[in-house]
Write a protein that holds these residues in place. Structure first.
Motif, mmCIF file in Angstrom:
data_model
loop_
_atom_site.group_PDB
_atom_site.id
_atom_site.type_symbol
_atom_site.label_atom_id
_atom_site.label_comp_id
_atom_site.label_asym_id
_atom_site.label_seq_id
_atom_site.Cartn_x
_atom_site.Cartn_y
_atom_site.Cartn_z
ATOM 1 N N PRO A 121 0.823 -1.216 0.000
ATOM 2 C CA PRO A 121 0.000 0.000 0.000
ATOM 3 C C PRO A 121 0.854 1.261 0.000
ATOM 4 C CG PRO A 121 -0.850 -1.588 1.578
ATOM 5 C CD PRO A 121 0.481 -2.126 1.105
ATOM 6 N N PRO A 122 0.471 2.273 -0.783
ATOM 7 C CA PRO A 122 1.264 3.504 -0.851
ATOM 8 C C PRO A 122 1.524 4.150 0.512
ATOM 9 C CG PRO A 122 -0.370 3.474 -2.595
ATOM 10 C CD PRO A 122 -0.655 2.291 -1.721
ATOM 11 N N ARG A 123 0.546 4.090 1.436
ATOM 12 C CA ARG A 123 0.719 4.744 2.740
ATOM 13 C C ARG A 123 1.757 4.040 3.610
ATOM 14 N NH1 ARG A 123 -3.016 8.388 4.850
ATOM 15 N NH2 ARG A 123 -3.056 7.384 6.892
ATOM 16 N N GLU A 124 2.096 2.790 3.276
ATOM 17 C CA GLU A 124 3.176 2.126 3.998
ATOM 18 C C GLU A 124 4.537 2.639 3.517
ATOM 19 O OE1 GLU A 124 2.998 -2.094 4.118
ATOM 20 O OE2 GLU A 124 0.895 -2.165 4.757
ATOM 21 N N ILE A 125 4.581 3.198 2.325
ATOM 22 C CA ILE A 125 5.811 3.806 1.802
ATOM 23 C C ILE A 125 5.942 5.238 2.301
ATOM 24 C CG2 ILE A 125 7.017 4.500 -0.318
ATOM 25 C CD1 ILE A 125 5.589 2.157 -1.706
ATOM 26 N N ASP A 126 4.822 5.959 2.305
ATOM 27 C CA ASP A 126 4.807 7.364 2.742
ATOM 28 C C ASP A 126 3.472 7.617 3.445
ATOM 29 O OD1 ASP A 126 4.805 10.085 3.094
ATOM 30 O OD2 ASP A 126 5.188 10.594 1.003
ATOM 31 N N ASN A 127 3.504 7.741 4.781
ATOM 32 C CA ASN A 127 2.244 7.882 5.530
ATOM 33 C C ASN A 127 1.589 9.247 5.358
ATOM 34 O OD1 ASN A 127 3.883 9.516 7.067
ATOM 35 N ND2 ASN A 127 3.931 8.166 8.850
ATOM 36 N N SER A 128 2.251 10.162 4.613
ATOM 37 C CA SER A 128 1.620 11.460 4.347
ATOM 38 C C SER A 128 0.682 11.412 3.144
ATOM 39 C CB SER A 128 2.700 12.529 4.094
ATOM 40 O OG SER A 128 3.391 12.277 2.884
ATOM 41 N N ILE A 129 0.693 10.290 2.423
ATOM 42 C CA ILE A 129 -0.208 10.146 1.269
ATOM 43 C C ILE A 129 -1.650 10.096 1.780
ATOM 44 C CG2 ILE A 129 -0.929 8.577 -0.586
ATOM 45 C CD1 ILE A 129 2.010 7.722 -0.824
ATOM 46 N N PRO A 130 -2.545 10.914 1.204
ATOM 47 C CA PRO A 130 -3.940 10.929 1.671
ATOM 48 C C PRO A 130 -4.586 9.550 1.572
ATOM 49 C CG PRO A 130 -3.510 12.820 0.259
ATOM 50 C CD PRO A 130 -2.301 11.949 0.181
ATOM 51 N N LEU A 131 -5.440 9.256 2.550
ATOM 52 C CA LEU A 131 -6.098 7.951 2.624
ATOM 53 C C LEU A 131 -6.925 7.676 1.373
ATOM 54 C CD1 LEU A 131 -6.874 5.427 4.260
ATOM 55 C CD2 LEU A 131 -8.729 6.757 5.285
ATOM 56 N N ASN A 132 -7.600 8.708 0.851
ATOM 57 C CA ASN A 132 -8.448 8.505 -0.322
ATOM 58 C C ASN A 132 -7.645 8.013 -1.519
ATOM 59 O OD1 ASN A 132 -10.826 9.311 0.930
ATOM 60 N ND2 ASN A 132 -10.443 11.455 0.519
ATOM 61 N N ILE A 133 -6.472 8.632 -1.759
ATOM 62 C CA ILE A 133 -5.635 8.231 -2.898
ATOM 63 C C ILE A 133 -5.147 6.804 -2.701
ATOM 64 C CG2 ILE A 133 -3.470 8.687 -4.115
ATOM 65 C CD1 ILE A 133 -3.889 11.628 -3.656
ATOM 66 N N ASP A 134 -4.764 6.480 -1.469
ATOM 67 C CA ASP A 134 -4.311 5.123 -1.151
ATOM 68 C C ASP A 134 -5.407 4.106 -1.480
ATOM 69 O OD1 ASP A 134 -2.217 3.439 0.681
ATOM 70 O OD2 ASP A 134 -4.268 2.832 1.127
ATOM 71 N N LYS A 135 -6.652 4.406 -1.084
ATOM 72 C CA LYS A 135 -7.757 3.472 -1.308
ATOM 73 C C LYS A 135 -8.082 3.331 -2.789
ATOM 74 C CE LYS A 135 -10.309 3.448 3.058
ATOM 75 N NZ LYS A 135 -11.630 3.623 3.671
ATOM 76 N N ILE A 136 -8.063 4.452 -3.510
ATOM 77 C CA ILE A 136 -8.356 4.411 -4.945
ATOM 78 C C ILE A 136 -7.333 3.538 -5.668
ATOM 79 C CG2 ILE A 136 -8.385 5.783 -7.066
ATOM 80 C CD1 ILE A 136 -9.603 8.066 -5.414
ATOM 81 N N ILE A 137 -6.056 3.713 -5.320
ATOM 82 C CA ILE A 137 -4.998 2.929 -5.968
ATOM 83 C C ILE A 137 -5.162 1.450 -5.636
ATOM 84 C CG2 ILE A 137 -2.502 2.473 -5.985
ATOM 85 C CD1 ILE A 137 -2.095 5.500 -5.625
ATOM 86 N N ARG A 138 -5.414 1.138 -4.346
ATOM 87 C CA ARG A 138 -5.518 -0.270 -3.956
ATOM 88 C C ARG A 138 -6.727 -0.950 -4.605
ATOM 89 N NH1 ARG A 138 -5.951 -1.398 1.676
ATOM 90 N NH2 ARG A 138 -6.502 0.736 2.173
ATOM 91 N N LYS A 139 -7.841 -0.213 -4.748
ATOM 92 C CA LYS A 139 -9.011 -0.816 -5.402
ATOM 93 C C LYS A 139 -8.752 -1.002 -6.899
ATOM 94 C CE LYS A 139 -13.983 -0.575 -6.029
ATOM 95 N NZ LYS A 139 -14.174 -1.978 -5.658
ATOM 96 N N SER A 140 -8.085 -0.040 -7.526
ATOM 97 C CA SER A 140 -7.824 -0.135 -8.967
ATOM 98 C C SER A 140 -6.883 -1.278 -9.299
ATOM 99 C CB SER A 140 -7.220 1.185 -9.476
ATOM 100 O OG SER A 140 -8.098 2.253 -9.266
ATOM 101 N N THR A 141 -5.979 -1.620 -8.372
ATOM 102 C CA THR A 141 -4.934 -2.606 -8.663
ATOM 103 C C THR A 141 -5.197 -3.964 -8.027
ATOM 104 O OG1 THR A 141 -3.636 -1.752 -6.796
ATOM 105 C CG2 THR A 141 -3.165 -0.833 -8.979
#
Length: 641
Positions: free
Chosen positions: A228-248
């Motif tokens: 998950p992107p937020r595990e790489i950078d916890n400043s990434i907004p939660l919404n973007i993290d969720k959108i990426i994880r659902k898309s992939t």
């Protein structure tokens, strides 16, 4: 190719790019006097008939797309075994270059770029066209920030006919969906997966999977979970993290069903970066479960059970009757107890309960007075723009009219901020597709669009209504007029064959035509200085101002002097290997192009610690040498042997 004219219309000016499949040139369209980009297929593909058929079919299908975020395809043609596509010329850089230049991008920029790509995909999918090769290399960003997706429909022809060209897949495998890696059926959800990987790279600055070879990367897409992107950078907004994880999601059924669904979440996230507002967030709530396999043994076991002795059936029947009777009695007792408790509790509470009135349409002061009479309290929790109610009027309440509430309860209300007003942007003077983007950015809609003849170039906005700078309600429509260019007037092409240059020029001027390109060639049948060919036949009706090309005879060609035969020459070349922070292996391929024939002359694996490598190449005359590192073109040089 430089200086050549394709289709008697597109003059090649300079080379601006290239890849494993084609070379890209900047050209000038003589008919419309504008710059275009021309993608020319490499020679190794032109003799594959199946590929050429699919290439033409898919390119023509993609040409039907018309969207501000898709690079327009103007023409598809073939001339002397040269197959080409004429596209909109984009003055900008690829998204890949943008990421390399800036590293990871800011969240709002990621959402804006992703929204434009998703809008392009949604338009294509609605027209039954799947891209199949979404990657930052195929996304252009213009100097004024527009996002354009290119190569629509072409990937389908490439993947089916050039699978052995490994250099073509190296740049794409990092963004391929699991089903593409397996060679399975691809659809709109495959494009959504690839866009998810592009978003991952934009927000983190890195790719989720990387390996020593395309095969190892493809296996990671199939087998390995994405970090998950937020595990790489916890400043990434939660919404973007969720959108990426659902898309992939590797399971297609857990991804967004359509690009439109993805767009809804992107648009919600744009104004709510820090709030969890994702609509389509069910990919973690429905885990895949293994279902038992119904095989022959299971069926046989079932038959054995059904054929048990009647004696056992009678015992089982008696037991079932006793259990059923007890269950009915127990259910009755539970239901009766619950009903009795409900009526007792209701009677206890009725003394302190009141019915909630309707506060919608009232001012806060009016609502507070009404609430105080009933022993209730009013709390304003939010203000929202609303086109139905004036500013300060209640538009929503937490408990609806007619429901009961205990005295002293607080009723939350939302009040109107009135109509949201936006300023009309200036779209007059812009190309029509830019106008749509400017209106969308202001949350305005395209109104009535008409066309008129004018001195402005084709597709330029002549006028708009309302005018730029006016304030209107958000969502309002803006009408505008698009130029059709100058009104054309027809004239007749005169006969130029048999005249000299001056006479041809005077004849054309008399018919309001222009002299175009002049070609001089030897001609045994026509005297020197006389026109023997013209680009438009005499008597044909054409627009005034059209340029007519002519060919003039140079007379009889003199006998050529014998040229000394050239011997092949061998030269040594040194090439620098790509720089890398860590030593790694690089697949090196060197091609030479001589007399239009392309040949692989060197292929080895080098470690970047070697800094450079050396090889010898034999050739005659003008030779083009092209070096690829890991399938991507690194350098090209023209050498005279």
């Amino acid at each position: 190719m430089i200086g050549k004219t394709l289709g008697n219309r597109y003059e090649i000016i300079e080379k601006i790019g290239g890849g494993g499949m084609a070379l890209v040139y900047k050209a000038r369209c003589r008919l419309l006097n504008r710059f275009v980009a021309i993608k020319v297929l490499r020679k190794e593909f032109v003799h594959d008939e199946e590929f050429i058929k699919k290439f033409n079919r898919e390119s023509q299908a993609a040409a039907s797309l018309s969207h501000p975020n898709i690079v327009n395809i103007y023409d598809v043609g073939e001339e002397d075994d040269t197959y080409y596509i004429v596209m909109e010329y984009i003055n900008g850089i690829t998204l890949k270059q943008h990421i390399r230049n800036n590293g990871k991008l800011k969240p709002l920029e990621v959402i804006n770029i992703s929204t434009h790509i998703a809008e392009a995909l949604n338009h294509a999918h609605e027209n039954h066209i799947i891209h199949r090769d979404i990657k930052p290399h195929n996304i252009m960003i213009t100097k004024d920030g527009q996002v354009k997706v290119t190569d629509f429909g072409i990937a389908r022809a490439v993947t089916s006919s050039t699978i052995t060209q490994t250099s073509n897949t190296i740049g794409s495998v990092h963004y391929s969906s699991p089903e593409q890696a397996k060679g399975r059926y691809t659809d709109a959800k495959s494009d959504i997966y690839s866009l998810g990987i592009v978003m991952y790279e934009m927000i983190t600055g890195i790719l989720p999977f990387d390996g020593d070879s395309p095969i190892s990367v493809a296996l990671m897409h199939i087998q390995d979970p994405i970090k998950p992107p937020r595990e790489i950078d916890n400043s990434i907004p939660l919404n973007i993290d969720k959108i990426i994880r659902k898309s992939t999601q590797k399971d297609k059924s857990l991804r967004y069903d359509t690009a439109e669904e993805l767009l809804k979440d992107l648009r919600l996230s744009k104004n709510n970066l820090e709030d969890d507002v994702i609509l389509f967030n069910d990919f973690e709530d429905s885990p895949t479960q293994a279902m038992p396999i119904i095989d022959d043994e299971s069926i046989n076991n079932n038959k054995v059970t059904e054929s048990s002795p009647k004696r056992n059936n009678k015992k089982n029947s008696k037991k079932k009757k006793r259990v059923a009777t007890l269950a009915i009695i127990l259910a009755f007792l539970i239901t009766a107890g619950a009903a009795l408790g409900f009526f007792l509790l209701q009677g206890y509470l009725n003394d302190d309960e009141v019915q909630v009135p309707n506060f919608i349409g009232s001012t806060v002061e009016e609502a507070k007075l009404k609430a105080e009479e009933l022993g209730l309290n009013i709390s304003v929790v939010k203000e929202e723009y609303n086109s139905e109610y004036e500013k300060g009027i209640i538009i929503e309440q937490s408990k609806n009219e007619g429901r009961t509430a205990i005295e002293g309860s607080v009723i939350d209300v939302i009040i109107s901020q009135g109509i949201e007003v936006v300023t009309i942007p200036k779209i007059a003077g812009q190309y029509y597709n830019n106008a749509e983007i400017l209106l969308n950015d202001k949350d305005l809609k395209k109104g009535n669009v008409t066309e008129e003849f004018s001195d402005l170039p084709v597709n330029i906005v002549i006028s708009q209504s309302p005018e730029a700078g006016e304030e209107v309600a958000k969502g309002s429509k803006v009408d505008y007029v698009i130029s059709k260019g100058p009104e054309s007037k027809l004239t007749t092409v005169p006969t130029l064959i048999g005249s000299n240059v001056d006479s041809a020029k005077n004849s054309l001027s008399a018919y309001d035509l222009k002299l175009g390109d002049i070609t001089y060639e030897f001609n045994e049948r026509v005297p020197e200085g006389i026109v023997y060919e013209q680009s438009q036949p005499s008597g044909k009706e054409v627009e005034e101002g059209t340029a007519i090309n002519i060919s003039i005879s140079k007379g009889t060609e003199p006998a050529p002097e014998p040229e000394p035969e050239e011997e092949p020459v061998t030269k040594n070349f040194k090439f620098k290997l790509p720089k890398s922070e860590e030593d790694r292996d690089v697949q090196v391929q060197v091609y030479k192009t001589e007399d239009g024939e392309r040949e692989l002359v060197y292929e080895e694996v080098h470690n970047t610690s070697e800094k450079e490598f050396e090889t010898s190449i034999t050739g005659e005359g003008d030779v083009t040498i092209t070096v690829y590192y890991d399938g991507e073109e690194a350098q090209t040089k023209d050498v005279k042997f």
